[in-house]
Design a protein around this motif. Structure first.
Motif, PDB file in Angstrom:
ATOM      1  N   TYR A 390      -2.151   3.957   6.467  1.00  0.00           N
ATOM      2  CA  TYR A 390      -3.392   4.154   5.717  1.00  0.00           C
ATOM      3  C   TYR A 390      -4.417   4.781   6.642  1.00  0.00           C
ATOM      4  N   GLY A 391      -5.161   5.760   6.126  1.00  0.00           N
ATOM      5  CA  GLY A 391      -6.222   6.374   6.906  1.00  0.00           C
ATOM      6  C   GLY A 391      -7.394   6.760   6.021  1.00  0.00           C
ATOM      7  N   ALA A 392      -8.607   6.589   6.524  1.00  0.00           N
ATOM      8  CA  ALA A 392      -9.830   6.937   5.802  1.00  0.00           C
ATOM      9  C   ALA A 392     -10.857   7.442   6.804  1.00  0.00           C
ATOM     10  N   GLU A 393     -11.964   7.982   6.266  1.00  0.00           N
ATOM     11  CA  GLU A 393     -13.045   8.504   7.088  1.00  0.00           C
ATOM     12  C   GLU A 393     -12.483   9.492   8.111  1.00  0.00           C
ATOM     13  N   GLU A 394     -12.733   9.287   9.410  1.00  0.00           N
ATOM     14  CA  GLU A 394     -12.268  10.282  10.375  1.00  0.00           C
ATOM     15  C   GLU A 394     -10.749  10.273  10.572  1.00  0.00           C
ATOM     16  N   PHE A 395     -10.071   9.289   9.938  1.00  0.00           N
ATOM     17  CA  PHE A 395      -8.618   9.204  10.059  1.00  0.00           C
ATOM     18  C   PHE A 395      -7.913   9.647   8.775  1.00  0.00           C
ATOM     19  N   THR A 396      -8.616  10.310   7.882  1.00  0.00           N
ATOM     20  CA  THR A 396      -8.029  10.719   6.603  1.00  0.00           C
ATOM     21  C   THR A 396      -6.775  11.567   6.793  1.00  0.00           C
ATOM     22  N   ASP A 397      -6.755  12.390   7.822  1.00  0.00           N
ATOM     23  CA  ASP A 397      -5.593  13.250   8.063  1.00  0.00           C
ATOM     24  C   ASP A 397      -4.329  12.453   8.357  1.00  0.00           C
ATOM     25  N   HIS A 398      -4.490  11.170   8.705  1.00  0.00           N
ATOM     26  CA  HIS A 398      -3.337  10.326   9.011  1.00  0.00           C
ATOM     27  C   HIS A 398      -2.885   9.496   7.812  1.00  0.00           C
ATOM     28  N   ASP A 399      -3.533   9.707   6.651  1.00  0.00           N
ATOM     29  CA  ASP A 399      -3.204   8.929   5.461  1.00  0.00           C
ATOM     30  C   ASP A 399      -1.959   9.510   4.801  1.00  0.00           C
ATOM     31  N   PRO A 400      -0.826   8.787   4.789  1.00  0.00           N
ATOM     32  CA  PRO A 400       0.390   9.344   4.200  1.00  0.00           C
ATOM     33  C   PRO A 400       0.217   9.572   2.697  1.00  0.00           C
ATOM     34  N   PRO A 401       0.770  10.638   2.158  1.00  0.00           N
ATOM     35  CA  PRO A 401       0.624  10.910   0.726  1.00  0.00           C
ATOM     36  C   PRO A 401       1.406   9.912  -0.117  1.00  0.00           C
ATOM     37  N   LEU A 402       0.871   9.636  -1.303  1.00  0.00           N
ATOM     38  CA  LEU A 402       1.545   8.798  -2.279  1.00  0.00           C
ATOM     39  C   LEU A 402       1.760   9.601  -3.556  1.00  0.00           C
ATOM     40  N   PRO A 403       2.789   9.273  -4.341  1.00  0.00           N
ATOM     41  CA  PRO A 403       2.941   9.932  -5.644  1.00  0.00           C
ATOM     42  C   PRO A 403       1.812   9.509  -6.575  1.00  0.00           C
ATOM     43  N   PRO A 404       1.503  10.295  -7.597  1.00  0.00           N
ATOM     44  CA  PRO A 404       0.455   9.918  -8.558  1.00  0.00           C
ATOM     45  C   PRO A 404       0.753   8.568  -9.199  1.00  0.00           C
ATOM     46  N   VAL A 405      -0.294   7.850  -9.573  1.00  0.00           N
ATOM     47  CA  VAL A 405      -0.147   6.546 -10.210  1.00  0.00           C
ATOM     48  C   VAL A 405       0.563   6.694 -11.557  1.00  0.00           C
ATOM     49  N   LEU A 406       1.496   5.800 -11.835  1.00  0.00           N
ATOM     50  CA  LEU A 406       2.166   5.710 -13.129  1.00  0.00           C
ATOM     51  C   LEU A 406       1.935   4.325 -13.710  1.00  0.00           C
ATOM     52  N   PRO A 407       1.744   4.209 -15.014  1.00  0.00           N
ATOM     53  CA  PRO A 407       1.610   5.288 -15.992  1.00  0.00           C
ATOM     54  C   PRO A 407       0.290   6.044 -15.826  1.00  0.00           C
ATOM     55  N   GLU A 408       0.233   7.243 -16.388  1.00  0.00           N
ATOM     56  CA  GLU A 408      -0.916   8.108 -16.186  1.00  0.00           C
ATOM     57  C   GLU A 408      -2.210   7.514 -16.738  1.00  0.00           C
ATOM     58  N   TRP A 409      -2.091   6.609 -17.740  1.00  0.00           N
ATOM     59  CA  TRP A 409      -3.286   6.017 -18.346  1.00  0.00           C
ATOM     60  C   TRP A 409      -3.767   4.763 -17.610  1.00  0.00           C
ATOM     61  N   SER A 410      -3.102   4.413 -16.521  1.00  0.00           N
ATOM     62  CA  SER A 410      -3.478   3.195 -15.793  1.00  0.00           C
ATOM     63  C   SER A 410      -4.940   3.240 -15.364  1.00  0.00           C
ATOM     64  N   PRO A 411      -5.671   2.124 -15.471  1.00  0.00           N
ATOM     65  CA  PRO A 411      -7.056   2.083 -14.981  1.00  0.00           C
ATOM     66  C   PRO A 411      -7.176   2.401 -13.495  1.00  0.00           C
ATOM     67  N   VAL A 412      -6.076   2.207 -12.735  1.00  0.00           N
ATOM     68  CA  VAL A 412      -6.116   2.524 -11.310  1.00  0.00           C
ATOM     69  C   VAL A 412      -6.392   4.016 -11.102  1.00  0.00           C
ATOM     70  N   VAL A 413      -5.933   4.857 -12.039  1.00  0.00           N
ATOM     71  CA  VAL A 413      -6.181   6.292 -11.922  1.00  0.00           C
ATOM     72  C   VAL A 413      -7.681   6.556 -11.904  1.00  0.00           C
ATOM     73  N   ARG A 414      -8.410   5.834 -12.727  1.00  0.00           N
ATOM     74  CA  ARG A 414      -9.850   6.060 -12.836  1.00  0.00           C
ATOM     75  C   ARG A 414     -10.648   5.329 -11.774  1.00  0.00           C
ATOM     76  N   PHE A 415     -10.271   4.071 -11.514  1.00  0.00           N
ATOM     77  CA  PHE A 415     -11.110   3.236 -10.657  1.00  0.00           C
ATOM     78  C   PHE A 415     -10.594   3.106  -9.227  1.00  0.00           C
ATOM     79  N   GLY A 416      -9.344   3.448  -8.992  1.00  0.00           N
ATOM     80  CA  GLY A 416      -8.834   3.460  -7.625  1.00  0.00           C
ATOM     81  C   GLY A 416      -8.545   2.108  -7.028  1.00  0.00           C
ATOM     82  N   GLY A 417      -8.351   1.080  -7.859  1.00  0.00           N
ATOM     83  CA  GLY A 417      -7.972  -0.215  -7.308  1.00  0.00           C
ATOM     84  C   GLY A 417      -9.155  -1.142  -7.139  1.00  0.00           C
ATOM     85  N   TYR A 418      -9.142  -1.879  -6.063  1.00  0.00           N
ATOM     86  CA  TYR A 418     -10.154  -2.897  -5.793  1.00  0.00           C
ATOM     87  C   TYR A 418     -11.551  -2.289  -5.780  1.00  0.00           C
ATOM     88  N   ALA A 419     -12.520  -3.022  -6.326  1.00  0.00           N
ATOM     89  CA  ALA A 419     -13.885  -2.502  -6.411  1.00  0.00           C
ATOM     90  C   ALA A 419     -14.435  -2.159  -5.036  1.00  0.00           C
TER      91      ALA A 419
END
Length: 458
Positions: A390-419
């Motif tokens: 996992y990487g964020a801020e100045e370490f974003t380039d080290h964040d491994p890619p993930l496949p898109p969230v399934l199903p496409e209508w999942s609230p995680v797509v919109r809200f991104g998980g934990y508040a």
């Protein structure tokens, strides 16, 4: 908090609750004036109605389960979590419900290390479950990323006392001792570590009576056995646990239920619920965690905030100086302390030679931020086995890619998980260190500091 659940109309249709559905044992389907279910389920006095309702719901297809599990592990990585100990749960059947994680392990896609305990799903058939499992599995079987950790947290259903402080303390049935003794004897003979869910001292007293009797026949020596929760355990019973070589895993349930506990048992009892200082004072192995994902949040920093401040998420001060921990003590319970509970205290929990290269670089310095900021901390770089997960801020380039969230209508797509916090995080250039905790020789600026984090996922 395992006291209730809320279902919308689609969920009620999916699980089949109607006007004609009877209340299940130990639970209530709340109804409106016409007798129709409102969608509120009440656990009285135990969580079986919640377990049973979850089991009635539809399951995602396997490819969605794979996707969901990968995204959830990334969410744990976002909080600096590199390992979990999984205590199973109601209607989590072995091996069927472990196949997705097993596939991820085989594909090299686990981003948290998992030590799993086996939780029997068969009231009155618990011994048969453990006889079957002890014949096919050995403790520690697996790899450093996915390994078997023993039995529990339910060993027999007659020994389960639930933690809903809105309800009176349950009395365990008279059959408990006989049921538990047969299972624990089997586990001790097969050298299986075991854990048991026990909230109240009255239950713990009877459980320890059984353990002491079994220990006289089949010694526990060297087994990493422990009690989960133990909110109201007495000094005498802590000493009995220590004499048998056991430990106690504590979780931050009081951070969510402190007000309920106070209203039922009083402020004096709340001051030592659980008695953290006393546990540490007699030298017990103690590990901290969350009891996630059903009972409380999986965010470790809410737990650390509670350990340090003694406050609930609602702001109630539950402890005085006699039961609060300093930040180093709290962090040690989450790291090197917790590693004992997966029998991995020689390989994880500290940044020292010979341990796994697991660490997190935090969004601010855990040791210096104001108390209220502890629960807002996150990781900006999480590393497992020397590789960024996992990487964020100045370490974003080290964040491994993930496949898109399934199903496409999942609230995680919109809200991104934990508040997320509405305000920006503090400087990412300030680091926290478990290395500093262990060695006490590092100084600010000498190393980019991180800590290995062990979470308890329930």
């Amino acid at each position: 908090m395992y006291d209730r659940a809320l279902l919308n109309r689609a969920a009620l249709r999916a699980v089949g609750y109607t006007k004609d559905s009877p209340n299940p044992p130990g639970g209530e389907i709340v109804r409106d004036g016409r007798g129709k279910p409102t969608g509120i389920l009440i656990a009285r006095p135990n969580a079986l109605i919640l377990y049973a309702t979850l089991a009635k719901g539809p399951k995602l297809p396997p490819e969605y389960q794979i996707n969901s599990s990968r995204h959830f592990m990334r969410e744990l990585n976002r909080f600096g979590i590199t390992s979990v100990i999984d205590a199973g749960g109601g209607f989590q059947n072995y091996p069927e419900d472990y196949q997705v994680i097993d596939q991820l392990h085989e594909r090299g896609e686990l981003t948290v290390r998992i030590a799993y305990n086996l939780f029997t799903q068969n009231p009155k058939g618990e011994l048969a479950d453990f006889e079957r499992w002890t014949g096919t599995l050995k403790p520690g079987q697996g790899s450093e990323h996915f390994r078997h950790n023993g039995a529990g947290e339910t060993l027999v259903y007659s020994a389960a006392d639930y933690e809903d402080f809105l309800e009176p303390r349950p009395d365990l049935p008279a059959s408990m001792e006989k049921d538990l003794r047969s299972v624990v004897t089997l586990l001790a003979k097969n050298r299986w570590p075991f854990r048991i869910h026990a909230t109240y001292d009255e239950s713990i007293t009877r459980i320890l009576d059984v353990y002491e009797a079994v220990n006289r026949e089949v010694p526990f020596k060297g087994l990493h056995w422990f009690i989960d929760h133990a909110e109201t355990i007495s000094q005498r019973n802590m000493e009995r646990v220590a004499a048998l070589g056991g430990g106690i895993a504590i979780q931050h349930r009081i951070a969510y239920q402190g007000e309920y506990f106070r209203d039922r048992y009083g402020e004096a009892a709340l001051l030592r619920t659980p008695p953290l200082r006393q546990m540490l004072g007699i030298g017990l192995p103690v590990g901290a965690g969350t009891d996630a994902t059903r009972v409380a949040s999986y965010n470790p920093f809410v737990s650390l905030y509670w350990l340090v401040t003694g406050k609930t998420v609602g702001g109630l001060s539950t402890y005085d100086d006699n039961n609060r921990l300093d930040r180093m003590e709290a962090l040690r319970l989450w790291t090197v302390g917790s590693s004992w509970f997966s029998t991995e205290d020689n390989s994880k929990g500290a940044i020292v030679p010979g341990h796994f290269a697991d660490l997190a670089v935090l969004s601010a310095d855990y040791f210096s931020v104001p108390n209220e900021e502890i629960k807002r901390l996150e990781s900006v770089l999480t590393i497992v086995g020397g590789k960024p997960v996992y990487g964020a801020e100045e370490f974003t380039d080290h964040d491994p890619p993930l496949p898109p969230v399934l199903p496409e209508w999942s609230p995680v797509v919109r809200f991104g998980g934990y508040a997320r916090s509405a305000s920006p995080s503090a400087s990412a250039h300030s680091r926290s260190a478990h290395a500093h905790a262990r060695q006490h020789v590092c100084t600010e600026g000498e190393i980019a500091r991180g800590f290995g984090c062990l979470c308890w996922a329930f």
